[in-house]
Scaffold this motif. Structure first.
Motif, short mmCIF file in Angstrom:
data_model
loop_
_atom_site.label_atom_id
_atom_site.label_comp_id
_atom_site.label_asym_id
_atom_site.label_seq_id
_atom_site.Cartn_x
_atom_site.Cartn_y
_atom_site.Cartn_z
N HIS A 266 0.87 -1.17 0.00
CA HIS A 266 0.00 0.00 0.00
C HIS A 266 0.91 1.22 0.00
CE1 HIS A 266 -2.48 3.24 1.69
NE2 HIS A 266 -3.53 2.57 1.22
N ALA A 267 0.76 2.09 -1.00
CA ALA A 267 1.65 3.24 -1.15
C ALA A 267 0.86 4.53 -1.23
CB ALA A 267 2.50 3.08 -2.40
N THR A 268 1.38 5.58 -0.62
CA THR A 268 0.83 6.93 -0.74
C THR A 268 1.94 7.86 -1.19
OG1 THR A 268 1.24 7.35 1.61
CG2 THR A 268 -0.96 6.59 1.00
N ILE A 269 1.62 8.72 -2.15
CA ILE A 269 2.58 9.67 -2.71
C ILE A 269 1.93 11.05 -2.63
CG2 ILE A 269 3.92 10.34 -4.73
CD1 ILE A 269 3.72 7.38 -5.61
N ARG A 270 2.59 11.98 -1.95
CA ARG A 270 2.05 13.32 -1.78
C ARG A 270 3.12 14.35 -2.13
NH1 ARG A 270 -2.66 12.59 0.98
NH2 ARG A 270 -2.84 10.73 2.30
N GLY A 271 2.65 15.59 -2.37
CA GLY A 271 3.57 16.68 -2.63
C GLY A 271 4.03 16.80 -4.05
N THR A 272 3.44 16.03 -4.97
CA THR A 272 3.75 16.16 -6.39
C THR A 272 2.58 16.85 -7.07
OG1 THR A 272 2.81 13.97 -6.87
CG2 THR A 272 5.14 14.06 -6.32
N GLU A 273 2.61 16.93 -8.40
CA GLU A 273 1.52 17.57 -9.12
C GLU A 273 0.19 16.87 -8.89
OE1 GLU A 273 2.55 17.77 -13.20
OE2 GLU A 273 4.21 19.19 -12.90
N ASP A 275 -1.39 13.94 -6.16
CA ASP A 275 -1.27 12.96 -5.08
C ASP A 275 -1.79 11.61 -5.57
OD1 ASP A 275 -0.27 14.94 -3.52
OD2 ASP A 275 -2.06 15.20 -2.28
N ARG A 276 -1.11 10.55 -5.15
CA ARG A 276 -1.51 9.22 -5.59
C ARG A 276 -1.56 8.27 -4.40
NH1 ARG A 276 1.92 8.06 -11.17
NH2 ARG A 276 1.79 10.17 -12.03
N ARG A 277 -2.44 7.31 -4.53
CA ARG A 277 -2.51 6.22 -3.55
C ARG A 277 -2.85 4.95 -4.32
NH1 ARG A 277 -6.37 6.94 1.47
NH2 ARG A 277 -4.72 8.43 1.97
N PHE A 278 -2.13 3.89 -4.06
CA PHE A 278 -2.44 2.66 -4.77
C PHE A 278 -2.12 1.45 -3.92
CE2 PHE A 278 2.06 3.02 -5.79
CZ PHE A 278 2.50 1.71 -5.78
N GLN A 279 -2.74 0.35 -4.27
CA GLN A 279 -2.47 -0.94 -3.67
C GLN A 279 -2.07 -1.90 -4.78
OE1 GLN A 279 -5.45 -2.01 -0.49
NE2 GLN A 279 -6.58 -0.37 -1.50
N ALA A 280 -1.23 -2.87 -4.45
CA ALA A 280 -0.78 -3.81 -5.47
C ALA A 280 -0.51 -5.17 -4.84
CB ALA A 280 0.50 -3.31 -6.15
N VAL A 281 -0.85 -6.19 -5.59
CA VAL A 281 -0.50 -7.56 -5.23
C VAL A 281 0.38 -8.10 -6.35
CG1 VAL A 281 -1.35 -9.89 -4.81
CG2 VAL A 281 -2.64 -7.92 -3.95
N ALA A 282 1.52 -8.63 -6.00
CA ALA A 282 2.46 -9.11 -7.01
C ALA A 282 2.94 -10.51 -6.67
CB ALA A 282 3.66 -8.16 -7.11
N LEU A 283 3.13 -11.31 -7.69
CA LEU A 283 3.62 -12.68 -7.54
C LEU A 283 4.77 -12.89 -8.50
CD1 LEU A 283 3.29 -15.65 -6.49
CD2 LEU A 283 1.74 -16.01 -8.43
N ARG A 284 5.86 -13.44 -8.02
CA ARG A 284 7.02 -13.69 -8.90
C ARG A 284 7.65 -15.03 -8.56
NH1 ARG A 284 11.75 -9.39 -9.05
NH2 ARG A 284 12.29 -10.28 -7.02
#
Length: 289
Positions: A266-273, A275-284
């Motif tokens: 779970h990631a939050t990105i602020r202070g850019t043009e 703001d973004r928030r996303f969740q991701a599930v990854a398998l490798r």
């Protein structure tokens, strides 16, 4: 070649806890270290300590500047104050890393430093959401501390870095950016992580015996872990953004050259043009050597 710099950098892609290294480690490495650079390194060490210093040049390959010059050093001890003390199954690692680029890469005749990174997930071609852009600079430097703890099946490590960029031109002054991470894991099955004196870092869990053999009660190695990571690339008039990423997951090693990793972040990105928030599930699934 890979210079001795940063605890997590000295762990291979098959050894790190999750699929990608913490964002601050990737950014700090880019100042004057990294496996894509030419360089010369001297190192020494023993069973419980290692020290190294390197002179580095620019990166190699298309679009890189071979004129860059820098230096990186990673003196550290595996125990407090460099004392070779180990108490049973308890192992404590402490260290320092530092690097300076006194001749940054040039673009269109101007020396520039650009700091950017993906949010610890590199599975597509989207632009890096965090980045300072090209900063006219006279020099750049970074320094940080690292710590790790291993006790029986439990393992944890953390790092924190400050990056400073001395600006060139009319703006002048010094920009300061920073970041940190902390992570911990528990080996459920198999042989837990062990400190590797050659790398100065922890290796991966390993399966018992020759690997997966259900008839003999061997199911390989299984590790569960979690990490919190923060990065701030904003200072003064530079709005590179601030990022926080939470990651949890686990890995299974059915045999030594095989690894399967499943993670959620779970990631939050602020202070850019934007703001973004996303969740991701990854398998490798990977084969390593």
């Amino acid at each position: 070649f890979k210079q001795q710099f940063a605890l997590e950098e000295m762990q291979s892609d098959a050894t790190i806890l999750f699929m990608e290294r913490a964002a601050i480690v990737s950014v700090a490495i880019g100042v004057a270290a990294g496996s894509e650079r030419l360089g010369l390194q001297l190192r020494t060490g023993g069973e419980r300590w290692i020290a190294a210093a390197a002179l580095t040049g620019g990166g190699v390959g298309p679009g890189t500047d071979s004129g860059q010059r820098g230096a990186a050093a990673r003196p550290f001890a595996t125990h407090v104050a460099g004392l070779p003390v180990q108490a049973g199954d308890l192992v404590l690692h402490l260290g320092l890393s530092g690097a300076v680029s006194w001749q940054p890469p040039r673009r269109d005749g101007q020396a520039e430093v650009a700091l950017s990174v993906r949010p610890e997930l590199a599975v597509d071609e989207w632009n890096n959401p965090l980045g300072t852009g090209g900063l006219a600079a006279r020099r750049a430097r970074t320094g940080g501390v690292e710590a790790g703890l291993g006790w029986r099946r439990f393992w944890s490590q953390a790092e924190a870095y400050r990056i400073e960029v001395d600006r060139a031109g009319q703006r002048g002054g010094t920009l300061r950016f920073d970041g940190r991470y902390a992570q911990a894991a528990y080996t459920v099955l198999g042989v837990p992580r062990r400190w590797n004196e050659g790398a100065g870092a922890w290796g991966p869990p390993t399966p018992d015996g020759d690997g997966l053999d259900p008839s003999a009660g061997r199911w390989g190695a299984v590790e569960l872990g979690a990490r919190i990571s923060e990065l701030d690339l904003s200072d003064q008039d530079v709005r590179g953004g601030r990022q926080r990423v939470w990651t949890v997951g686990g890995s299974w090693w059915p045999a030594k050259p095989l690894r399967v990793t499943l993670q959620y972040q779970h990631a939050t990105i602020r202070g850019t043009e934007e703001d973004r928030r996303f969740q991701a599930v990854a398998l490798r699934a990977q084969v390593y050597y």
